[in-house]
Design a protein around this motif. Structure first.
Motif, mmCIF file in Angstrom:
data_model
loop_
_atom_site.group_PDB
_atom_site.id
_atom_site.type_symbol
_atom_site.label_atom_id
_atom_site.label_comp_id
_atom_site.label_asym_id
_atom_site.label_seq_id
_atom_site.Cartn_x
_atom_site.Cartn_y
_atom_site.Cartn_z
ATOM 1 N N ARG A 76 0.728 -0.889 0.170
ATOM 2 C CA ARG A 76 0.120 -0.194 -0.136
ATOM 3 C C ARG A 76 0.741 1.529 0.193
ATOM 4 N NH1 ARG A 76 -5.506 0.617 2.064
ATOM 5 N NH2 ARG A 76 -5.562 -0.758 1.295
ATOM 6 N N HIS A 115 -7.589 -0.187 -3.666
ATOM 7 C CA HIS A 115 -6.028 -0.513 -2.685
ATOM 8 C C HIS A 115 -7.180 -1.619 -1.886
ATOM 9 C CE1 HIS A 115 -4.130 3.411 -2.975
ATOM 10 N NE2 HIS A 115 -5.494 3.518 -2.119
ATOM 11 N N HIS A 127 -2.296 -5.288 3.325
ATOM 12 C CA HIS A 127 -3.330 -3.800 2.218
ATOM 13 C C HIS A 127 -2.148 -3.838 1.394
ATOM 14 C CE1 HIS A 127 -4.945 -2.851 5.942
ATOM 15 N NE2 HIS A 127 -4.811 -3.090 6.656
ATOM 16 N N THR A 173 -1.945 -1.714 -2.737
ATOM 17 C CA THR A 173 -2.213 -1.223 -3.723
ATOM 18 C C THR A 173 -2.159 -1.493 -5.476
ATOM 19 O OG1 THR A 173 -1.558 0.618 -1.968
ATOM 20 C CG2 THR A 173 -1.303 1.185 -5.354
#
Length: 175
Positions: A88, A133, A159, A161
């Protein structure tokens, strides 16, 4: 990753969301172009040798390109319309456009330009768009104390992206 690290790797993220990043190339047999200029490390270099101009024009005549870009310190080999899933980046929002400029290798099926360590940003244009995301799958972490009934279970999600490479183009250069 902390925002300090993201700010160091992407110094222009907060201002304009335009970044450039490098990628590694394929390990196949192809001609490797030795591109040289008076100030190859400078992105504003305008003085190119005639041999360099000829070699870059050979690469421009190809139909599809690939690039090895470095994003957050990790190399990714990408082509146009690829989706890159990475850790992320908190500063980015959906729809933001990034200009990737840390490219270690740029090429096609027949020709390759290798950077030392990076290819001059004046030779190419690579753009990526943030499309999502997502959260990763859930991990279960169980901790148990020896010789007791004490057990602790926690859960964790990474997490990510997701970037779509929207443009890879080799610029024309002048001698």
């Amino acid at each position: 990753m902390s925002s300090v690290r993201a700010g160091r790797l992407f110094p222009r993220v907060a201002a304009s969301f335009t970044l450039r990043t490098p990628v590694r190339g394929f390990q196949t047999t192809r001609a490797v172009l030795q591109v040289t200029s008076a100030t190859a490390a400078s992105p504003t270099a305008t003085k190119w040798s005639p041999q360099t101009v000829e070699l870059v024009n050979r690469l421009r005549d190809q139909q599809k390109y690939y690039a090895t870009v470095i994003i957050k310190g990790r190399p990714f080999t990408v082509t146009q319309n690829d989706i890159v899933v990475m850790d992320r980046i908190k500063d980015l929002e959906l729809g933001d456009s990034l200009a990737l400029n840390q490219v270690t290798e740029l090429g096609s099926r027949d020709y390759t330009i290798k950077g030392q360590p990076f290819v001059n940003p004046g030779m190419f244009k690579i753009e990526a768009t943030v499309i999502e995301h997502p959260d990763g799958k859930q991990f279960t972490v169980t901790k148990k104390k020896q010789r007791t009934a004490g057990k602790k279970t926690t859960f964790h999600r990474n997490h990510h992206t997701m970037l779509r490479i929207s443009l890879i183009d080799v610029n024309s250069i002048q001698a």
